[in-house]
Motif scaffolding. Structure first.
Motif, PDB file in Angstrom:
ATOM      1  N   ASN A 165       0.847  -1.211   0.055  1.00  0.00           N
ATOM      2  CA  ASN A 165      -0.040  -0.146   0.044  1.00  0.00           C
ATOM      3  C   ASN A 165       0.866   1.204   0.048  1.00  0.00           C
ATOM      4  OD1 ASN A 165      -2.190  -1.557   0.087  1.00  0.00           O
ATOM      5  ND2 ASN A 165      -2.388  -1.396   2.295  1.00  0.00           N
ATOM      6  N   LYS A 166       0.628   2.039  -0.939  1.00  0.00           N
ATOM      7  CA  LYS A 166       1.624   3.229  -1.254  1.00  0.00           C
ATOM      8  C   LYS A 166       0.920   4.324   0.038  1.00  0.00           C
ATOM      9  CE  LYS A 166       2.529   2.773  -5.722  1.00  0.00           C
ATOM     10  NZ  LYS A 166       2.563   3.365  -7.174  1.00  0.00           N
ATOM     11  N   TRP A 167       1.936   4.862   0.581  1.00  0.00           N
ATOM     12  CA  TRP A 167       1.807   5.734   1.416  1.00  0.00           C
ATOM     13  C   TRP A 167       0.590   6.977   0.961  1.00  0.00           C
ATOM     14  CZ3 TRP A 167       3.651  11.006   2.500  1.00  0.00           C
ATOM     15  CH2 TRP A 167       3.618  11.522   3.874  1.00  0.00           C
ATOM     16  N   SER A 211      -1.979   7.792  -2.465  1.00  0.00           N
ATOM     17  CA  SER A 211      -2.501   7.540  -3.607  1.00  0.00           C
ATOM     18  C   SER A 211      -2.392   8.758  -4.510  1.00  0.00           C
ATOM     19  CB  SER A 211      -3.940   7.198  -3.486  1.00  0.00           C
ATOM     20  OG  SER A 211      -4.779   8.305  -3.270  1.00  0.00           O
ATOM     21  N   LYS A 212      -2.536   8.092  -6.157  1.00  0.00           N
ATOM     22  CA  LYS A 212      -2.581   9.030  -6.975  1.00  0.00           C
ATOM     23  C   LYS A 212      -3.351  10.084  -6.988  1.00  0.00           C
ATOM     24  CE  LYS A 212      -0.618   5.971 -10.611  1.00  0.00           C
ATOM     25  NZ  LYS A 212      -0.901   5.391 -11.728  1.00  0.00           N
ATOM     26  N   GLY A 213      -4.677   9.918  -6.416  1.00  0.00           N
ATOM     27  CA  GLY A 213      -5.967  11.013  -6.356  1.00  0.00           C
ATOM     28  C   GLY A 213      -5.422  12.064  -5.157  1.00  0.00           C
ATOM     29  N   GLU A 214      -4.880  11.620  -4.056  1.00  0.00           N
ATOM     30  CA  GLU A 214      -4.443  12.348  -3.168  1.00  0.00           C
ATOM     31  C   GLU A 214      -3.108  13.035  -3.547  1.00  0.00           C
ATOM     32  OE1 GLU A 214      -3.443   9.488   0.113  1.00  0.00           O
ATOM     33  OE2 GLU A 214      -5.574   9.975   1.028  1.00  0.00           O
ATOM     34  N   LYS A 215      -2.206  12.849  -4.302  1.00  0.00           N
ATOM     35  CA  LYS A 215      -1.191  13.502  -5.009  1.00  0.00           C
ATOM     36  C   LYS A 215      -1.566  14.581  -5.690  1.00  0.00           C
ATOM     37  CE  LYS A 215       2.553   9.775  -5.085  1.00  0.00           C
ATOM     38  NZ  LYS A 215       3.171   9.149  -5.896  1.00  0.00           N
ATOM     39  N   TYR A 216      -2.788  14.222  -6.668  1.00  0.00           N
ATOM     40  CA  TYR A 216      -3.222  15.126  -7.486  1.00  0.00           C
ATOM     41  C   TYR A 216      -3.993  16.255  -6.612  1.00  0.00           C
ATOM     42  CZ  TYR A 216      -6.029  17.097 -11.023  1.00  0.00           C
ATOM     43  OH  TYR A 216      -7.045  18.249 -11.759  1.00  0.00           O
ATOM     44  N   LEU A 217      -4.742  15.904  -5.582  1.00  0.00           N
ATOM     45  CA  LEU A 217      -5.315  16.936  -4.730  1.00  0.00           C
ATOM     46  C   LEU A 217      -4.341  17.923  -3.976  1.00  0.00           C
ATOM     47  CD1 LEU A 217      -8.259  14.993  -3.068  1.00  0.00           C
ATOM     48  CD2 LEU A 217      -8.363  16.728  -4.887  1.00  0.00           C
TER      49      LEU A 217
END
Length: 122
Positions: free
Chosen positions: A28-30, A32-38
């Motif tokens: 599990n990545k610390w 996620s891609k969506g969180e990085k975008y936000l």
């Protein structure tokens, strides 16, 4: 005895070779891609807001300095105007006017010199 019965004892049947399946465990990545975008959008917005506040503050500071400079010039000009007003009052003195007139050869006979304080325009 039949051959079929002997075969299992005589020759062991080989079980089909078991394949070893490699299992990849997804960690599990610390973030996620969506969180990085936000987070990227939010941090960009915050940076833009900071830049706007700094530029607004700089413009306000420059404007305040210009106002102070102009106020200084206005005070200096008012001082000059007051000095000139005093000089004008000194030059309007009737005794001084009579002295200048006598220096230039004008004679005043039985008349009084009056200072005109207001000019009437009809």
């Amino acid at each position: 005895m039949s051959i079929e019965k002997i075969k299992p004892y005589h020759q062991p049947e080989r079980e089909p070779a078991k394949r070893q399946v490699k299992v990849r465990v997804k960690k599990n990545k610390w973030i996620s891609k969506g969180e990085k975008y936000l987070y990227s959008i939010i941090s960009g917005t915050v940076l833009c807001a900071c830049a706007y506040v700094i530029s607004f503050s700089s413009a306000t500071d420059t404007l305040n300095r210009d106002i102070e400079t102009l106020e200084g010039k206005v005070e200096q000009q008012q001082s000059v105007n007051n000095s000139l007003t005093y000089d004008v009052e000194q030059l309007r003195n009737p005794e001084r006017i009579l002295n200048v007139a006598k220096k230039h050869g004008l004679d005043i006979e039985q008349s009084q010199v009056k200072q005109a304080t207001a000019v009437s325009s009809k």
